[in-house]
Motif scaffolding. Structure first.
Motif, PDB file in Angstrom:
ATOM      1  N   SER A  40       0.822  -1.211   0.000  1.00  0.00           N
ATOM      2  CA  SER A  40       0.000   0.000   0.000  1.00  0.00           C
ATOM      3  C   SER A  40       0.856   1.260   0.000  1.00  0.00           C
ATOM      4  CB  SER A  40      -0.930  -0.006   1.215  1.00  0.00           C
ATOM      5  OG  SER A  40      -0.212  -0.297   2.393  1.00  0.00           O
ATOM      6  N   ALA A  41       2.019   1.191   0.639  1.00  0.00           N
ATOM      7  CA  ALA A  41       2.899   2.363   0.713  1.00  0.00           C
ATOM      8  C   ALA A  41       3.519   2.702  -0.635  1.00  0.00           C
ATOM      9  CB  ALA A  41       3.999   2.125   1.740  1.00  0.00           C
ATOM     10  N   GLU A  42       3.617   1.715  -1.524  1.00  0.00           N
ATOM     11  CA  GLU A  42       4.278   1.922  -2.818  1.00  0.00           C
ATOM     12  C   GLU A  42       3.305   2.265  -3.941  1.00  0.00           C
ATOM     13  OE1 GLU A  42       7.799  -0.842  -3.545  1.00  0.00           O
ATOM     14  OE2 GLU A  42       6.658  -1.966  -2.055  1.00  0.00           O
ATOM     15  N   ARG A  43       2.022   2.410  -3.599  1.00  0.00           N
ATOM     16  CA  ARG A  43       1.043   2.706  -4.641  1.00  0.00           C
ATOM     17  C   ARG A  43       1.279   4.083  -5.252  1.00  0.00           C
ATOM     18  NH1 ARG A  43      -4.388   1.291  -1.301  1.00  0.00           N
ATOM     19  NH2 ARG A  43      -3.218   2.543   0.195  1.00  0.00           N
ATOM     20  N   ARG A  44       1.187   4.166  -6.557  1.00  0.00           N
ATOM     21  CA  ARG A  44       1.160   5.458  -7.229  1.00  0.00           C
ATOM     22  C   ARG A  44      -0.243   6.043  -7.063  1.00  0.00           C
ATOM     23  NH1 ARG A  44       6.215   6.151  -6.929  1.00  0.00           N
ATOM     24  NH2 ARG A  44       7.529   5.823  -8.761  1.00  0.00           N
ATOM     25  N   GLY A  91       3.071   6.020 -13.579  1.00  0.00           N
ATOM     26  CA  GLY A  91       2.489   4.761 -13.113  1.00  0.00           C
ATOM     27  C   GLY A  91       1.202   4.900 -12.339  1.00  0.00           C
ATOM     28  N   SER A  92       0.534   6.062 -12.435  1.00  0.00           N
ATOM     29  CA  SER A  92      -0.746   6.223 -11.750  1.00  0.00           C
ATOM     30  C   SER A  92      -1.750   5.216 -12.300  1.00  0.00           C
ATOM     31  CB  SER A  92      -1.282   7.643 -11.952  1.00  0.00           C
ATOM     32  OG  SER A  92      -0.472   8.578 -11.275  1.00  0.00           O
ATOM     33  N   PRO A  93      -2.501   4.545 -11.419  1.00  0.00           N
ATOM     34  CA  PRO A  93      -3.423   3.508 -11.890  1.00  0.00           C
ATOM     35  C   PRO A  93      -4.666   4.049 -12.584  1.00  0.00           C
ATOM     36  CG  PRO A  93      -3.591   3.753  -9.520  1.00  0.00           C
ATOM     37  CD  PRO A  93      -2.440   4.612  -9.956  1.00  0.00           C
ATOM     38  N   ALA A  94      -4.993   5.328 -12.363  1.00  0.00           N
ATOM     39  CA  ALA A  94      -6.200   5.881 -12.993  1.00  0.00           C
ATOM     40  C   ALA A  94      -6.151   7.402 -12.945  1.00  0.00           C
ATOM     41  CB  ALA A  94      -7.455   5.373 -12.281  1.00  0.00           C
TER      42      ALA A  94
END
Length: 433
Positions: A40-44, A91-94
């Motif tokens: 969770s800490a590495e999420r873009r 690298g943003s998921p959305a």
């Protein structure tokens, strides 16, 4: 976001991959499936971009204080395309197109086309009044994975909050148009005292209209909402609202109606749901605890896995932080701004357990809730490290003993909860299911 359907009812949804770090093979095979992050800490960050401030409505709780007029200085089409490319490369998921009302921006289709070409998952936050079948068809063709239409109640209640008569009927046309072309569509509603007593009717509406997804937002006092704190639910009413949301979501699930129901902007909903499950299904409660702790609640939300870029290109921790800017994408790339912890607020948000104060710092649910929403603490106490005043859990539920409360008071960290949140409701709404 707290996935009520996913956690309370074990119903898998597309967002589970980035929220809870897991995904079935069946979900993974879907065309717009999210990748599972390492942690969770590495999420873009899922990134909201307010592509315009202009709006055709005048909502009384608008965080951007938008009106039906042109605003100067908004990012141009070329600047927008460059921003979209950077967001994708980061690298943003959305990417979420928001406003104002994003559909009033004439080149939204060019921006959406570019996002589609670079392979960025695209969603839309809209009031829905400009959507007919032609517009819905364009949204579907351009690959919008989700359209969120904002409502604040049924009929006149919605029109009161939206500042224009007939807004509800036009939004209804938008829902129907999206459903007609098989465009995934959902409802976004901010909980207030005016619509709280109407929650059952809203769930009936979700079922009747075939709406696949609904997000229930807790009020944040930013923009025009700074003048309507009295519209906020009391702590007691927030608990009642959650009871209704949990019960009606469970009823959908039991009847085989797949709906993705979520709550937003108050991570306390996670521990509250966990406590409810602990009473009825301890084994399931333990699994939910692990999922919520993986997610981290507010710890990994605003400033970490959620970002906002406003109409002028200013970068914020979320859409409610427009009073504080980390930098501007005209001067530095968004990705560079987002990773720069030389800014004191960004450092706090990315390392909030080192700074958090008061009740939150001693709460047994800290790893699950993460201190909830920092911007609400900042707006109420002028301190982003203070407790979230919208926490409706009791000291006993949080494990705060009288001795701990005395310790906090001695340290100057016994933050008073605003009176309007503590008032008892005259006629509590009870769940009917």
């Amino acid at each position: 976001m707290i996935g009520i359907s996913a956690l309370y009812c074990e119903s898998e949804n597309e967002g589970d991959a980035i929220r809870y770090g897991k995904q079935s093979h069946q979900m993974k095979s879907r065309p717009h499936a999210h990748a599972v992050p390492k942690s969770s800490a590495e999420r873009r960050p899922v990134t909201a971009w307010n592509i315009t401030r202009t709006c055709n409505l005048k909502c009384i709780h608008c965080y951007s204080d938008s009106e039906e007029k042109a605003y100067e200085g908004e990012l141009t089409l070329e600047e927008g395309k460059n921003l979209i490319t950077d967001i994708k490369e980061f690298g943003s998921p959305a990417l979420l197109f928001s406003g104002g009302e994003p559909l009033v921006r004439k080149d939204i289709w060019d921006l959406a086309d570019h996002a589609s070409k670079v392979g960025l998952r695209l969603t839309l936050s809209t009031n829905g009044v400009l959507i007919d079948e032609t517009v819905a068809g364009r949204l579907k063709k351009l690959g919008f994975t989700y359209v969120g239409i904002s409502l604040d109640g049924i009929g006149e209640i919605n029109d009161h909050f939206r500042g224009k008569k007939g807004a509800f009927e036009k939004a209804m046309r938008g829902f129907k148009a999206c459903v007609a072309v098989d465009q995934r569509v959902g409802l976004r509603l901010t909980l207030t005292r005016h619509n709280y007593e109407n929650l059952h009717a809203i769930f009936d509406f979700i079922e009747r209209e075939g709406i696949q997804r609904a997000c229930f937002y807790h009020l944040v006092y930013s923009g025009r909402a700074s003048d309507i704190s009295g519209e906020d639910l009391t702590h007691e009413e927030s608990r009642h609202a959650m009871d209704i949301i949990l019960d009606r979501t469970e009823d959908f699930h039991k009847r085989g109606l797949h709906k993705d129901i979520l709550t937003v902007d108050n991570h306390v909903d996670g521990p509250y749901m966990y406590l409810k499950l602990l009473q009825k299904n301890p084994e399931r409660a333990e699994a939910v605890r692990k999922d919520l702790e993986w997610n981290g609640g507010g710890r990994y939300s605003s400033g970490v896995s959620f970002a906002d870029i406003d109409f002028l290109g200013n970068v914020h921790a979320d859409q409610f932080w427009m009073h504080y800017t980390f930098g501007n994408v005209r001067e530095r790339r968004f990705s560079e701004i987002w990773l720069d912890q030389s800014d004191p607020l960004m450092k706090l948000l990315k390392n909030r357990l080192d700074y958090i104060k008061g009740k939150c710092s001693k709460c047994k649910f800290l790893m699950m809730c993460g201190g909830s929403l920092r911007v609400r603490a900042d707006l109420v106490y002028n301190d982003p490290a203070a407790p979230d005043p919208a926490c409706y859990l009791t000291d006993e539920e949080c494990g705060i003993t009288p001795a701990i409360r005395a310790e906090l008071k001695a340290k100057g960290e016994d933050f008073p909860v605003p009176e309007h949140l503590l008032k008892k409701s005259a006629a509590p709404v009870t769940a009917r299911v």
